[in-house]
Design a protein around this motif. Sequence first.
Motif, PDB file in Angstrom:
ATOM      1  N   HIS A   1       0.864  -1.185   0.000  1.00  0.00           N
ATOM      2  CA  HIS A   1       0.000   0.000   0.000  1.00  0.00           C
ATOM      3  C   HIS A   1       0.897   1.231   0.000  1.00  0.00           C
ATOM      4  N   VAL A   2       1.186   1.763  -1.185  1.00  0.00           N
ATOM      5  CA  VAL A   2       2.018   2.951  -1.284  1.00  0.00           C
ATOM      6  C   VAL A   2       1.110   4.170  -1.149  1.00  0.00           C
ATOM      7  N   PRO A   3       1.403   5.063  -0.189  1.00  0.00           N
ATOM      8  CA  PRO A   3       0.561   6.249  -0.002  1.00  0.00           C
ATOM      9  C   PRO A   3       0.528   7.130  -1.252  1.00  0.00           C
ATOM     10  N   GLU A   4      -0.621   7.676  -1.526  1.00  0.00           N
ATOM     11  CA  GLU A   4      -0.800   8.537  -2.699  1.00  0.00           C
ATOM     12  C   GLU A   4       0.181   9.710  -2.683  1.00  0.00           C
ATOM     13  N   GLU A   5       0.516  10.222  -1.491  1.00  0.00           N
ATOM     14  CA  GLU A   5       1.469  11.338  -1.398  1.00  0.00           C
ATOM     15  C   GLU A   5       2.834  10.941  -1.958  1.00  0.00           C
ATOM     16  N   GLN A   6       3.264   9.702  -1.688  1.00  0.00           N
ATOM     17  CA  GLN A   6       4.552   9.240  -2.214  1.00  0.00           C
ATOM     18  C   GLN A   6       4.509   9.089  -3.729  1.00  0.00           C
ATOM     19  N   LEU A   7       3.401   8.591  -4.243  1.00  0.00           N
ATOM     20  CA  LEU A   7       3.272   8.476  -5.697  1.00  0.00           C
ATOM     21  C   LEU A   7       3.258   9.848  -6.352  1.00  0.00           C
TER      22      LEU A   7
END
Length: 185
Positions: free
Chosen positions: A25-31
């Motif tokens: 689950h990669v946080p949207e902020e990191q993407l």
Amino acid sequence: MSLPTEPTSAPAGTTAPRIRPFEVHVPEEQLGELRRRVGAARLPSRELVADRAQGVQPATVRELARYWADGYDWRACEERPNALPQHTTEIDGVEIHFVHVRSPHPDALPLIMTHGRPGSVVELLETVGPLTDPTAHGGTPADAFHLVLASLPGYGFSGEPTELGRESGRIARAWAELAARRPTG
């Protein structure tokens, strides 16, 4: 997601190493930050030759950057490993990520597979069905494996080593230890 599990057995008088369930689950902020950084990359304006003698041509790099910034579907990539049982456990001072899929064929052989450097277990996911359930892919039960796809230390979702020396022999010893551990449930 289930609670952390322990291996099915441990030597008498010792504590069994913890095996924890894992999901990507990669946080949207990191993407968003990754997309911003790729979009802000400074690329050469042009090459000095008409072929690839000086390396990858800037037009190819620009197209690749555009794809990673705007065209790649990370959420679809997350779904693929998340559809399989994933875990982490500490071995040799590093948190190791692995996918563990048991075959429906009880006499299947255990098999550990790992990716190259650089790489990720994502590139091995297409092998899961044919190796664990060969009868669904034209094979026989004798072709079946209980499969572990292990992420090398410092790659994918495994932890980063804090020291040098993760050569093939040390990785082999870590995978032998991983093979002795089994998630329950």
